[in-house]
Design an enzyme around this catalytic site. Structure first.
Site, mmCIF file in Angstrom:
data_model
loop_
_atom_site.group_PDB
_atom_site.id
_atom_site.type_symbol
_atom_site.label_atom_id
_atom_site.label_comp_id
_atom_site.label_asym_id
_atom_site.label_seq_id
_atom_site.Cartn_x
_atom_site.Cartn_y
_atom_site.Cartn_z
ATOM 1 N N CYS A 1 0.813 -1.214 0.000
ATOM 2 C CA CYS A 1 0.000 0.000 0.000
ATOM 3 C C CYS A 1 0.848 1.266 0.000
ATOM 4 C CB CYS A 1 -0.938 0.003 1.197
ATOM 5 S SG CYS A 1 -0.102 -0.220 2.762
ATOM 6 N N CYS B 1 -0.992 -3.496 8.789
ATOM 7 C CA CYS B 1 -0.558 -2.274 9.477
ATOM 8 C C CYS B 1 0.059 -2.610 10.842
ATOM 9 C CB CYS B 1 -1.732 -1.320 9.695
ATOM 10 S SG CYS B 1 -2.508 -0.787 8.174
#
Lengths: 214, 146
Positions: free
Chosen positions: B37, B106
């Site tokens: 990402c 994340c």
């Protein structure tokens, strides 16, 4: 592995549309097969688009509105698969990611290190963006011009990376497989850089476009 | 996709944002990224001679979950010994912030940042104190799975 058409019984390689009777086939296809393309990384964008539209017309649900439910279902599924495949292959970066996937490789595996120069750029530019955000409207002209110049530089870096990607695609297409490990590493490296740069450019564009609250 | 209240809290009021001087010998810096990402995370830890993390700073450029994960981590590691901090698993972060499956990477990024920052500190101290008898990195080193 042959597939038999449920409509006419014709035997053929798995594909979107029966070669003999033109009925949509209920086949599990990868993106290349869905578009009847050879598994090659280098793709001519206009040929890809043409192929997509042509197959799209032939598999379109409107053509099978009065067909058996099984055929209608295959037409719907085929249309969705075709669109998904086209979108995946159209953008070179997403095509490269898909290629890694097809080859059982993961972009993020052993790949957490941001190249130091790129990390440096990210932090520098984000710093500039924060400054620009904090500057009062009307007094941010110089900062804005700096950021705009930065945006141009980043765009040029992205162009270079995309060229590098095309080069890597061509290398892979010509490879006999003996240098596979190196090709995987190179492709992962270029694709990662593109991802970091794309995120940064997105942030820059957002900041430049955001209307400043007075 | 809705963020959990805890993610929003960390996102809106991130703790310990900023940086320490990289020149400070007590600082370990970890820069890690998520190539899927494009998120980039920098975590800096101020570690004393006993190996206890005294302070932490972060800068994360990415989605709300990445920012929240690193913000939470700066609170989590403070006061912990590096051996304890290096063993922190991303699942702790997932649980605390109630991250959805698509945002688990994340938390992995934040876990990797801790390991990278401590690794950096050890490397710098290792050079500075090559004959330090209490350096026992072997146990901690096993914590860097994945």
């Amino acid at each position: 592995m042959k597939l038999q058409c449920p409509s006419c019984g014709g035997q053929q390689e798995p594909q979107l549309i029966c070669r003999q009777c033109g009925a949509p086939l209920p086949a599990e296809l990868d993106c290349f097969a869905a578009l009847a393309l050879p598994r090659r990384l280098t793709i001519d964008p206009s040929a890809l688009e043409e192929r997509y539209h042509e197959l799209g017309r032939r598999v379109h649900p409107d053509r099978f509105a009065s067909s058996a439910p099984r055929v209608r279902a295959a037409s719907l599924a085929g249309t969705a698969l075709l669109t998904r495949s086209y979108r995946t292959l159209r953008d070179p970066a997403s095509r490269g990611l898909y290629w890694l996937e097809l080859n059982g490789e993961k972009l993020a595996e052993n790949n957490k290190q941001v190249p130091p120069e790129l990390a440096e750029t990210v932090f520098e530019v984000q710093e500039q963006l924060a400054e620009l955000r904090g500057a009062p409207a009307g007094q941010d002209g110089a900062l804005r011009r700096e950021v705009e110049a930065r945006r141009d530089e980043l765009g040029a870096s992205m162009d270079e990376l995309r060229e590098k990607l095309a080069y890597n695609f061509a290398r892979w297409d010509e490879s006999d497989g003996s240098d596979r490990a190196e090709l995987v590493a190179e492709l992962k490296s270029v694709l990662s850089k593109i991802a970091y740069l794309r995120t940064l450019i997105r942030d820059v564009d957002r900041e430049l476009e955001s209307p400043k609250a007075a | 996709m809705a963020y959990s209240d805890k993610v929003l809290d960390h996102y809106n009021n991130p703790r310990n944002v900023g940086s320490f001087s990289k020149e400070d010998p007590d600082i370990g810096t970890g820069v890690v990224g998520a190539p899927e990402c494009g998120d980039v995370m920098k975590l800096q830890l101020k570690i004393n001679d006993r190996g206890v993390i005294e302070d932490a700073r972060f800068k994360t450029f990415g989605c709300g979950s990445a920012i929240a994960s690193s913000s939470y981590v700066t609170e989590l590691v403070k006061g912990k010994h590096i051996d304890e901090a290096i063993a922190i698993k991303n699942t702790v972060i997932v649980k605390e912030l109630n991250l959805p499956p698509v945002k688990i990477h994340c938390s992995v990024l934040a876990e990797d940042a801790i390991k990278a920052a401590i690794g950096d500190w050890k490397k710098r101290k290792g050079v500075a104190q090559a004959d330090d008898p209490k350096g026992e990195p072997s146990r901690a080193a096993t914590g860097s799975g994945e």
